[in-house]
Design a protein around this motif. Structure first.
Motif, PDB file in Angstrom:
ATOM      1  N   ALA A   1       0.851  -1.190   0.000  1.00 48.36           N
ATOM      2  CA  ALA A   1       0.000   0.000   0.000  1.00 48.36           C
ATOM      3  C   ALA A   1       0.884   1.237   0.000  1.00 48.36           C
ATOM      4  CB  ALA A   1      -0.910  -0.001   1.227  1.00 48.36           C
ATOM      5  N   SER A   2       0.498   2.237  -0.784  1.00 45.08           N
ATOM      6  CA  SER A   2       1.351   3.419  -0.926  1.00 45.08           C
ATOM      7  C   SER A   2       0.931   4.579  -0.031  1.00 45.08           C
ATOM      8  CB  SER A   2       1.373   3.879  -2.390  1.00 45.08           C
ATOM      9  OG  SER A   2       0.073   4.243  -2.819  1.00 45.08           O
TER      10      SER A   2
ATOM     11  N   ARG B   1      -3.994   1.652   2.600  1.00 40.07           N
ATOM     12  CA  ARG B   1      -3.820   0.536   3.531  1.00 40.07           C
ATOM     13  C   ARG B   1      -5.156   0.171   4.172  1.00 40.07           C
ATOM     14  NH1 ARG B   1      -0.018   0.537   9.035  1.00 40.07           N
ATOM     15  NH2 ARG B   1      -1.190  -1.075  10.088  1.00 40.07           N
ATOM     16  N   GLY B   2      -5.930   1.166   4.577  1.00 46.90           N
ATOM     17  CA  GLY B   2      -7.229   0.910   5.171  1.00 46.90           C
ATOM     18  C   GLY B   2      -8.185   0.230   4.204  1.00 46.90           C
ATOM     19  N   LEU B   3      -8.145   0.628   2.940  1.00 50.33           N
ATOM     20  CA  LEU B   3      -8.993   0.005   1.930  1.00 50.33           C
ATOM     21  C   LEU B   3      -8.643  -1.474   1.774  1.00 50.33           C
ATOM     22  CD1 LEU B   3      -8.930   2.816  -0.796  1.00 50.33           C
ATOM     23  CD2 LEU B   3     -10.825   2.258   0.740  1.00 50.33           C
ATOM     24  N   TYR B   4      -7.351  -1.781   1.733  1.00 49.10           N
ATOM     25  CA  TYR B   4      -6.933  -3.166   1.547  1.00 49.10           C
ATOM     26  C   TYR B   4      -7.247  -4.016   2.771  1.00 49.10           C
ATOM     27  CZ  TYR B   4      -4.438  -1.209  -2.459  1.00 49.10           C
ATOM     28  OH  TYR B   4      -4.122  -0.568  -3.628  1.00 49.10           O
TER      29      TYR B   4
ATOM     30  N   HIS C   1       6.067   6.276   3.498  1.00 48.41           N
ATOM     31  CA  HIS C   1       6.211   4.852   3.791  1.00 48.41           C
ATOM     32  C   HIS C   1       5.296   4.057   2.866  1.00 48.41           C
ATOM     33  CE1 HIS C   1       7.644   5.538   8.221  1.00 48.41           C
ATOM     34  NE2 HIS C   1       8.449   6.046   7.323  1.00 48.41           N
ATOM     35  N   MET C   2       5.712   2.823   2.576  1.00 48.21           N
ATOM     36  CA  MET C   2       4.860   1.860   1.900  1.00 48.21           C
ATOM     37  C   MET C   2       4.606   0.725   2.879  1.00 48.21           C
ATOM     38  SD  MET C   2       6.713   1.827  -1.834  1.00 48.21           S
ATOM     39  CE  MET C   2       5.408   0.898  -2.650  1.00 48.21           C
ATOM     40  N   TYR C   3       3.438   0.090   2.745  1.00 47.25           N
ATOM     41  CA  TYR C   3       3.017  -0.889   3.727  1.00 47.25           C
ATOM     42  C   TYR C   3       2.830  -2.263   3.083  1.00 47.25           C
ATOM     43  CZ  TYR C   3       2.161   3.481   6.116  1.00 47.25           C
ATOM     44  OH  TYR C   3       2.318   4.742   6.664  1.00 47.25           O
ATOM     45  N   PRO C   4       3.800  -3.168   3.258  1.00 42.77           N
ATOM     46  CA  PRO C   4       3.639  -4.530   2.740  1.00 42.77           C
ATOM     47  C   PRO C   4       2.455  -5.215   3.410  1.00 42.77           C
ATOM     48  CG  PRO C   4       5.937  -4.091   3.318  1.00 42.77           C
ATOM     49  CD  PRO C   4       5.121  -2.982   3.888  1.00 42.77           C
TER      50      PRO C   4
END
Length: 200
Positions: free
Chosen positions: A158-159, A164-167, A186-189
């Motif tokens: 997530a970018s 991130r919340g959507l995923y 930050h990106m969130y794996p």
């Protein structure tokens, strides 16, 4: 809302690159890679095209029938660590003078889980005119249903905190360590285990 989705082919390349270019125009990661507006205008579409070419050649690209959304996927086999020279080649193909193109490729590759086969969502774009109408969720679920049927996990980065919340609502969970872009966002794996029929 019903969303008609089909598999994209080479004839769709120009339209999908345009959608990706416009869809990521305000994305924090894209703007970190190309902080200069002129360089962004000149090279961002090339970066989007490079990702699309990988998806078309090695995986699949789903696109809505009306052209308002697309999702780029590639399958990753267990133990496949890729070629360590790929980030440098990627930079050379996209924007040779921009070290951030190679840097982000190396950083995301270093955190990408490789111990289990999975479907990797490289990127997804939805036209501004239809955002918030479920197009993105429909595109992702189109593949997640197959993942669930086949018992296959799924992965993405997530970018932004918003994405991130959507995923998370689609069943993905943050793996705990963010990709920190130097001086940038930050990106969130995120990882999603396949769901069984009992789990819904």
């Amino acid at each position: 809302m019903g969303v008609a989705i089909r598999r994209a082919g080479a004839d769709d390349r120009a339209a999908v690159v345009k959608l990706l270019d416009e869809g990521f125009a305000q994305d924090p990661v894209s703007n970190w890679v190309f902080p200069d507006p002129e360089r962004f205008r000149r090279s961002h579409g090339t970066l989007m095209g490079a990702f699309l070419d990988i998806s078309l050649a090695e995986g699949w690209t789903d696109v809505t029938e009306d052209g308002t959304g697309c999702a780029l996927w590639v399958p990753v086999e267990a133990g496949d660590h890729g070629d360590p020279d790929d980030p440098a080649r990627f930079r050379e193909a996209v924007d040779p003078g921009n070290e951030r193109v190679e840097q982000i490729a190396r950083l995301t590759s270093a955190t990408h889980p490789r111990d289990r086969a999975h479907a990797y969502l490289m990127m997804i774009a939805v036209a501004p005119s239809v955002r918030g109408r479920g197009v993105g969720a429909a595109l992702i679920n189109n593949t997640l249903r197959r993942c669930d049927r086949d018992g296959l996990p799924a992965y993405l980065e997530a970018s932004s905190p918003r994405s991130r919340g959507l995923y998370e609502r689609l069943g993905y969970g943050f793996l705990g360590t963010a990709v920190e872009l130097p001086g940038g966002p930050h990106m969130y794996p995120m990882w999603r285990e396949p769901r069984t029929a009992a789990q819904g």
